[in-house]
Design an enzyme around this catalytic site. Sequence first.
Site, PDB file in Angstrom:
ATOM      1  N   LYS A  56       0.840  -1.206   0.000  1.00 29.75           N
ATOM      2  CA  LYS A  56       0.000   0.000   0.000  1.00 29.75           C
ATOM      3  C   LYS A  56       0.874   1.255   0.000  1.00 29.75           C
ATOM      4  O   LYS A  56       0.582   2.219  -0.700  1.00 29.75           O
ATOM      5  CB  LYS A  56      -0.938  -0.009   1.222  1.00 29.75           C
ATOM      6  CG  LYS A  56      -2.031  -1.064   1.119  1.00 29.75           C
ATOM      7  CD  LYS A  56      -2.778  -1.274   2.437  1.00 29.75           C
ATOM      8  CE  LYS A  56      -3.699  -2.487   2.301  1.00 29.75           C
ATOM      9  NZ  LYS A  56      -4.374  -2.841   3.561  1.00 29.75           N
ATOM     10  N   GLN A 100      -5.599  -2.275   9.635  1.00 26.77           N
ATOM     11  CA  GLN A 100      -5.136  -3.524   9.026  1.00 26.77           C
ATOM     12  C   GLN A 100      -5.645  -4.728   9.828  1.00 26.77           C
ATOM     13  O   GLN A 100      -5.414  -4.822  11.023  1.00 26.77           O
ATOM     14  CB  GLN A 100      -3.593  -3.517   8.960  1.00 26.77           C
ATOM     15  CG  GLN A 100      -3.000  -4.606   8.112  1.00 26.77           C
ATOM     16  CD  GLN A 100      -3.289  -4.438   6.624  1.00 26.77           C
ATOM     17  OE1 GLN A 100      -3.299  -3.341   6.092  1.00 26.77           O
ATOM     18  NE2 GLN A 100      -3.536  -5.550   5.954  1.00 26.77           N
ATOM     19  N   ASP A 125     -12.002   1.290   2.750  1.00 31.69           N
ATOM     20  CA  ASP A 125     -12.175  -0.162   2.616  1.00 31.69           C
ATOM     21  C   ASP A 125     -13.644  -0.546   2.425  1.00 31.69           C
ATOM     22  O   ASP A 125     -13.946  -1.695   2.137  1.00 31.69           O
ATOM     23  CB  ASP A 125     -11.650  -0.874   3.873  1.00 31.69           C
ATOM     24  CG  ASP A 125     -10.196  -1.324   3.742  1.00 31.69           C
ATOM     25  OD1 ASP A 125      -9.783  -1.617   2.603  1.00 31.69           O
ATOM     26  OD2 ASP A 125      -9.490  -1.392   4.761  1.00 31.69           O
TER      27      ASP A 125
END
Length: 368
Positions: A56, A100, A125
């Site tokens: 990322k 995460q 997300d």
Amino acid sequence: GAAPSLAMAELLDGKALSAIVIESLRERVTTEGLRPHLCVITVGEDPASQVFVKQKRLAAEKIGGSFTQRCLPSQTSMDKLCEEIRECNCDPGVHGIVVQLPLPGALREHEREVLDLISPSKDVDCFHPKNFGRLALGQPSFLPATPAGIVRMIQHYGIETHGKLCVIVGKSNIVGKPLGLMLAREDGPAATVVFCDQYTQGMWELTRQADILVMAAGKHHLLSDPSAVRADGQAVIIDVGIHRVQTAEGKTIIQGDVDAAALRPHCRWLTPVPGGVGPMTVACLLEQVVEAAARLQKPSEAAALAVKACASQGTGRLRSEEMQHLLTKLGASFSQAELDVMLSSVTIDSDGSIKFDDFVDWAFGIGS
């Protein structure tokens, strides 16, 4: 058994396509003057997570954005984690927030509460109920990265989805469920979607009929028997699995939910692991961050322009047409009626002007 097709399946090259997506994002960032900033919050030292976070970071740098990682120790309390998220929510310089997963130990049972804390406008997300709900209603504000990457790949390679049978093995909130929603959209891919899980009876009977088969169960080489796919060799197989496997020589390699060597002679298209779904997930996550930056930066710029306009007049008030002018400059054109509704929470004087401070609060979305 299945009759092998004469040719090997072609590979859906996620690595090559992700480079195209990243390049188009870089161009957009430059032309629109965006400053996309992704903040990833990690708890503990999960080795797989560290790999994903690094990917990322690299992608964020490639598009000309910025990247911050907030590293918390694995013993971090729920309160501390919530505090970090709130700080990112309140930071106007951060456009996308990712916690995460998986969370370690005691925090894992609070995963839902943690994800619900992320501001929906920064939830790149698409895990927040508000964003997931909008996705389900066909009015997405953000797209979940892995499903978006899969849909993009299918479209890019010209794979027909209309009225086709798509069987998804795995019902997770991160991949299976949202992917099913996206593929089933009648005004979009319009596929006929069937979900399977560990309780599905006669699952391989279903997979055998699938035009598109998505393996997202998180089980190494779950699909290894060619007789589980269409006998005509025309199936499209999407492998979402990522498993670190030790070879006999002690080397670590990455494999998926599909035994590619066994299945490739028996299908039309196949995503490789690595180099298929993975790179597309990262590219599509960054696409959501750029989208968030575009939405969040505009009001900030509106406020900045308003500051300049007011400073030059020294009245501390903005008239209706001045607001119209500012908003138009930002490419946000509203009719007077729409503007009145939007500003209904702001006190408007008899001459149609509003306090400049109120305008700034409204432009920044403070208190809305």
